[in-house]
Design an enzyme around this catalytic site. Structure first.
Site, PDB file in Angstrom:
ATOM      1  N   LYS A 112      -3.250   0.992  11.643  1.00  0.00           N
ATOM      2  CA  LYS A 112      -2.107   0.408  10.944  1.00  0.00           C
ATOM      3  C   LYS A 112      -0.952   0.151  11.906  1.00  0.00           C
ATOM      4  CE  LYS A 112      -3.703   2.738   6.800  1.00  0.00           C
ATOM      5  NZ  LYS A 112      -3.641   3.956   5.972  1.00  0.00           N
TER       6      LYS A 112
ATOM      7  N   GLN B 298      -0.112   9.426   4.757  1.00  0.00           N
ATOM      8  CA  GLN B 298      -1.558   9.328   4.947  1.00  0.00           C
ATOM      9  C   GLN B 298      -2.281  10.424   4.165  1.00  0.00           C
ATOM     10  OE1 GLN B 298      -3.256   6.860   6.792  1.00  0.00           O
ATOM     11  NE2 GLN B 298      -4.996   7.770   5.718  1.00  0.00           N
TER      12      GLN B 298
ATOM     13  N   ASP C 272       1.985   1.651  -0.339  1.00  0.00           N
ATOM     14  CA  ASP C 272       0.610   1.957  -0.745  1.00  0.00           C
ATOM     15  C   ASP C 272       0.342   1.548  -2.192  1.00  0.00           C
ATOM     16  OD1 ASP C 272      -0.926   2.996   1.384  1.00  0.00           O
ATOM     17  OD2 ASP C 272       0.118   4.919   1.281  1.00  0.00           O
TER      18      ASP C 272
END
Length: 287
Positions: free
Chosen positions: A55, A99, A122
């Site tokens: 990412k 994460q 997200d």
């Protein structure tokens, strides 16, 4: 009867096209403040570090800025929440991403709910999920990245959804539930299967579009798939140095019309949609 002319759905190709469009948009930003993403990792899980590296690489390629905040495994939940609240209030940070998975003593639901909906790149916050579930999402909504990527692939390959029978195997908040809602919102008749489903095969055999997101290596075999089906494999299992999907690709692919390989199918789209969500968040916060 097998179909020797099935088409691999190429997530890398679609991702690269998205990256080019995002790069062009970033270059046109007049402000000195560029879109910025804060990555948070608790612990040092090698797989999680690998995902964050991917990412970060995408951010550099497109021209986004980022911060990487790593905390020890034993960090208490309240410390993590405090960091997130500070990032929520920081006008120079436009997206916050924690994460997963998190250590057992930290609630993923609590953490997801603590991120400002405006910075929830997200798409896990209940507010953003609710917009998906109520068919109220717009192009400016931060929707979950993997389901969003799946929908973009289906659109890119012009796969008709209205009136189709779609079966989703998996009911997670990250993939299964939101992709079921998105397919329903686009006119598909949707069946959601899970670990308690009786006779999974009887459901998957009826699917015009089959989405599998369980994490179980080669769960889906050819005899479970309808001739000519579109098969979207979201699974990712690593055994030693080999990577496997939820679908037994070699067995299933010849029976399909379209299928996503693992790797190279859905995975690249998840990162691309995270990047797109960051730009959407930036625009929303500066409009």
């Amino acid at each position: 009867m097998n179909n020797p002319e099935y088409i691999d759905i190429n997530g890398r190709e679609v991702r690269n096209q998205m990256f080019q469009e995002l790069q062009a948009e970033v270059q046109n930003i007049k402000s000195d403040i560029k879109p910025k993403l804060a990555f948070i990792l608790v612990g040092s899980n090698p797989a999680s570090l690998s995902y964050i590296n991917q990412k970060q690489k995408a951010c550099r390629q497109i021209g986004f800025e980022y911060d990487f905040l790593q905390f020890p495994e034993e960090t208490p939940e309240h410390k993590l929440l405090q960091e997130i609240f500070e990032l929520n209030e920081n006008p120079e940070v436009h997206g916050v991403m924690v994460q997963l998975p998190l250590p057992a003593h930290i609630s993923a639901d609590t953490i997801s709910s603590s991120i400002s909906p405006e910075k929830d790149v997200d798409g896990f916050h209940p507010f953003n999920q609710g917009l998906v579930f109520t068919n109220s999402a717009t192009e400016n909504t931060l929707v979950p990245c993997t389901p969003k990527g799946i929908m973009k692939l289906l659109d890119f390959y012009q796969i008709p959804l209205t009136g189709s029978n779609a079966v989703v195997v998996g009911r997670s908040q990250i993939v299964g539930r939101p992709i079921s809602s998105m397919l329903l919102n686009h006119g598909a008749t949707v069946t959601t299967c899970h670990s308690k489903t009786k006779d999974l095969k009887s459901h998957t055999q009826e699917a015009d579009i089959l989405v599998v997101a369980t994490g179980f290596k080669h769960l889906i075999k050819a005899d479970m798939v309808k001739q000519g089906a579109v098969v979207i494999d979201v699974g990712f299992s690593k055994v030693e140095d080999d990577i496997y999907g939820d679908v037994d690709y070699q067995d299933v692919a010849p029976k399909t019309s379209y299928i996503t390989p693992v790797p190279g199918g859905v995975g690249p789209m998840t990162v691309a949609c995270l990047m797109e969500n960051l730009l959407i968040a930036y625009r929303n916060q500066n409009s």
